[in-house]
Design a protein around this motif. Structure first.
Motif, PDB file in Angstrom:
ATOM      1  N   ALA A   8      93.147  37.244 -57.562  1.00 29.72           N
ATOM      2  CA  ALA A   8      93.846  36.083 -57.010  1.00 29.72           C
ATOM      3  C   ALA A   8      92.997  34.831 -57.189  1.00 29.72           C
ATOM      4  O   ALA A   8      91.770  34.893 -57.257  1.00 29.72           O
ATOM      5  CB  ALA A   8      94.147  36.307 -55.529  1.00 29.72           C
ATOM      6  N   ASP A  12      97.474  30.732 -56.049  1.00 33.51           N
ATOM      7  CA  ASP A  12      98.379  31.772 -55.543  1.00 33.51           C
ATOM      8  C   ASP A  12      98.751  31.558 -54.078  1.00 33.51           C
ATOM      9  O   ASP A  12      99.445  32.397 -53.485  1.00 33.51           O
ATOM     10  CB  ASP A  12      97.736  33.150 -55.707  1.00 33.51           C
ATOM     11  CG  ASP A  12      97.541  33.531 -57.159  1.00 33.51           C
ATOM     12  OD1 ASP A  12      98.479  33.303 -57.951  1.00 33.51           O
ATOM     13  OD2 ASP A  12      96.456  34.044 -57.505  1.00 33.51           O
ATOM     14  N   LEU A  16     101.732  33.752 -51.946  1.00 35.80           N
ATOM     15  CA  LEU A  16     101.223  34.613 -50.878  1.00 35.80           C
ATOM     16  C   LEU A  16     101.847  34.226 -49.537  1.00 35.80           C
ATOM     17  O   LEU A  16     102.214  35.093 -48.732  1.00 35.80           O
ATOM     18  CB  LEU A  16      99.699  34.517 -50.797  1.00 35.80           C
ATOM     19  CG  LEU A  16      98.915  35.235 -51.887  1.00 35.80           C
ATOM     20  CD1 LEU A  16      97.418  34.948 -51.729  1.00 35.80           C
ATOM     21  CD2 LEU A  16      99.152  36.748 -51.832  1.00 35.80           C
ATOM     22  N   VAL A  61      90.885  39.497 -52.893  1.00 35.05           N
ATOM     23  CA  VAL A  61      92.347  39.512 -52.886  1.00 35.05           C
ATOM     24  C   VAL A  61      92.824  39.673 -54.329  1.00 35.05           C
ATOM     25  O   VAL A  61      92.366  38.957 -55.226  1.00 35.05           O
ATOM     26  CB  VAL A  61      92.926  38.221 -52.278  1.00 35.05           C
ATOM     27  CG1 VAL A  61      94.461  38.263 -52.310  1.00 35.05           C
ATOM     28  CG2 VAL A  61      92.437  38.026 -50.850  1.00 35.05           C
ATOM     29  N   VAL A  63      96.475  40.165 -56.808  1.00 39.73           N
ATOM     30  CA  VAL A  63      97.912  39.913 -56.784  1.00 39.73           C
ATOM     31  C   VAL A  63      98.587  40.618 -57.952  1.00 39.73           C
ATOM     32  O   VAL A  63      98.009  40.787 -59.033  1.00 39.73           O
ATOM     33  CB  VAL A  63      98.246  38.399 -56.821  1.00 39.73           C
ATOM     34  CG1 VAL A  63      97.755  37.718 -55.548  1.00 39.73           C
ATOM     35  CG2 VAL A  63      97.661  37.732 -58.061  1.00 39.73           C
ATOM     36  N   THR A  75     100.641  41.983 -53.429  1.00 40.44           N
ATOM     37  CA  THR A  75      99.226  41.684 -53.199  1.00 40.44           C
ATOM     38  C   THR A  75      98.548  42.861 -52.499  1.00 40.44           C
ATOM     39  O   THR A  75      99.203  43.708 -51.886  1.00 40.44           O
ATOM     40  CB  THR A  75      99.059  40.409 -52.351  1.00 40.44           C
ATOM     41  OG1 THR A  75      97.670  40.093 -52.220  1.00 40.44           O
ATOM     42  CG2 THR A  75      99.652  40.587 -50.967  1.00 40.44           C
ATOM     43  N   GLN A  77      94.253  43.831 -50.767  1.00 41.92           N
ATOM     44  CA  GLN A  77      92.940  43.272 -50.457  1.00 41.92           C
ATOM     45  C   GLN A  77      91.897  44.378 -50.320  1.00 41.92           C
ATOM     46  O   GLN A  77      92.226  45.526 -50.023  1.00 41.92           O
ATOM     47  CB  GLN A  77      93.004  42.474 -49.148  1.00 41.92           C
ATOM     48  CG  GLN A  77      93.949  41.294 -49.188  1.00 41.92           C
ATOM     49  CD  GLN A  77      94.100  40.605 -47.858  1.00 41.92           C
ATOM     50  OE1 GLN A  77      93.168  40.555 -47.051  1.00 41.92           O
ATOM     51  NE2 GLN A  77      95.276  40.069 -47.597  1.00 41.92           N
TER      52      GLN A  77
END
Length: 338
Positions: A8, A12, A16, A61, A63, A75, A77
């Protein structure tokens, strides 16, 4: 399928934010707040640009991008070492056994104790797929690509790993667990507490939560029944975690009572079975289905593809995945069987 997972970047933020508004609450890692999401992306950018390949308190992060349109449709993490900025609290479900000789009776009571046992673990979380894309195995790509990212950057992640699953949320957006336990002490609705935690962290739990164990038998039925239960939308995710080697060991989320799954990082199946190789050919027609990843840190990307290993340790991959990943003959990739 023209989807790939990538690192990311600050641009973004808006996609998000739009996805965060679709989560329905109880999704601490993806709050519908631009400032909080911007802070996550800034922290991610710092982690992607840090050169030292060592363990630190970082967040990444990733995506999911439609390579044809550029649209962001999902997405996930990764946190390298939780509990460093503020304590990482969980409830641990335990049993207290007591015996009376005079009555010739043994009584067992289930308890919830506030603990920080999981502090220092790495964490996979924040997985969300746009409702219009929940077909074709894209959730699998999101989930398992995280483990390839860890394998490719192993020194940056702790030796124990956890995943928190969202607990039961009712049709009003409330939590029976919160209402029956913490909500009695805070005078806040679940949604208010969950949002405050997402934006400000959970130090307020340490400040106000009673430190004595909670006797489960004293809770109302609604709260008791959801302890350690995942949200219906998270049951498939729980099965995927179990297939990777994660187990539920009695830890539950302090807000919604959802289960926290844990494993040794090196024992996670997709990490343990990942393979690193140089590309001998990017024109494979038929091969084993796999998740293939390339790049490091900010240049990371992954996609579904096909692979076939040669006796010399090199690998052939299909043209479509090579195009999605931007790799060719002589480049290095990591992969794991799909």
């Amino acid at each position: 399928m023209s989807f790939r997972l990538r690192a990311a970047h600050p641009d973004d933020l808006e996609p998000l934010y739009e996805m965060a508004k679709l989560t329905g609450g109880g999704f601490t890692n993806l709050p519908p707040d631009r400032n909080a999401l911007r802070a996550k992306l800034e922290r991610t950018e710092a982690a992607f640009t840090r050169e030292e390949n060592t363990l630190a308190d970082e967040q990444f992060v990733l995506v999911l991008e439609n390579a044809q349109t550029g649209d962001v449709r999902g997405t996930c993490q990764l946190m390298t070492q939780v509990g460093q900025r503020w304590p990482f609290y969980s409830y641990r479900k335990t049993t207290l056994t007591q015996h009376s000789q005079e009555l010739e009776r043994t009584v067992r009571a289930d308890l919830l104790s506030l603990v920080t046992d999981l502090e220092g673990s790495c964490e996979v979380g924040g997985l969300f797929l746009h409702p219009s894309e929940r077909a074709g195995g894209l959730g699998l790509l999101l989930a398992r690509s995280r483990y390839l990212f860890i394998a490719m950057h192993r020194d940056r992640f702790a030796d124990r790993i956890l995943a928190e699953l969202r607990g039961i949320i009712d049709e009003r957006g409330g939590s029976p667990f919160w209402d029956g336990v913490a909500g009695r002490f805070f005078g806040m609705s679940f949604q208010d507490a969950d949002y405050f935690n997402a934006i400000n962290g959970n130090q307020f739990i340490a400040d106000l939560m009673p430190k004595h164990p909670v006797y489960i038998a004293m809770l109302d039925d609604d709260a008791r029944d959801v302890i350690g239960m995942p949200h219906p939308t998270g049951r498939a995710a729980m099965r995927m975690l179990e297939n990777e080697g994660f187990r539920y060991d009695g830890y539950v989320d302090i807000f919604d009572g959802g289960p926290t799954m844990t494993a040794r990082t090196d024992d996670v199946k997709s990490i343990r079975e990942s393979r690193r190789a140089k590309i001998a050919s990017a024109s494979l027609d038929i091969g084993d289905r796999a998740i293939i990843a390339a790049g490091t840190l900010g240049s990371f990307r992954s996609a579904f593809g096909m692979r076939e290993f040669r006796p010399d340790g090199t690998v052939e991959i299909d043209h479509r995945s090579a195009r999605l990943l931007g790799v060719g003959e002589g480049d290095e990739v990591w992969s794991v069987a799909r």
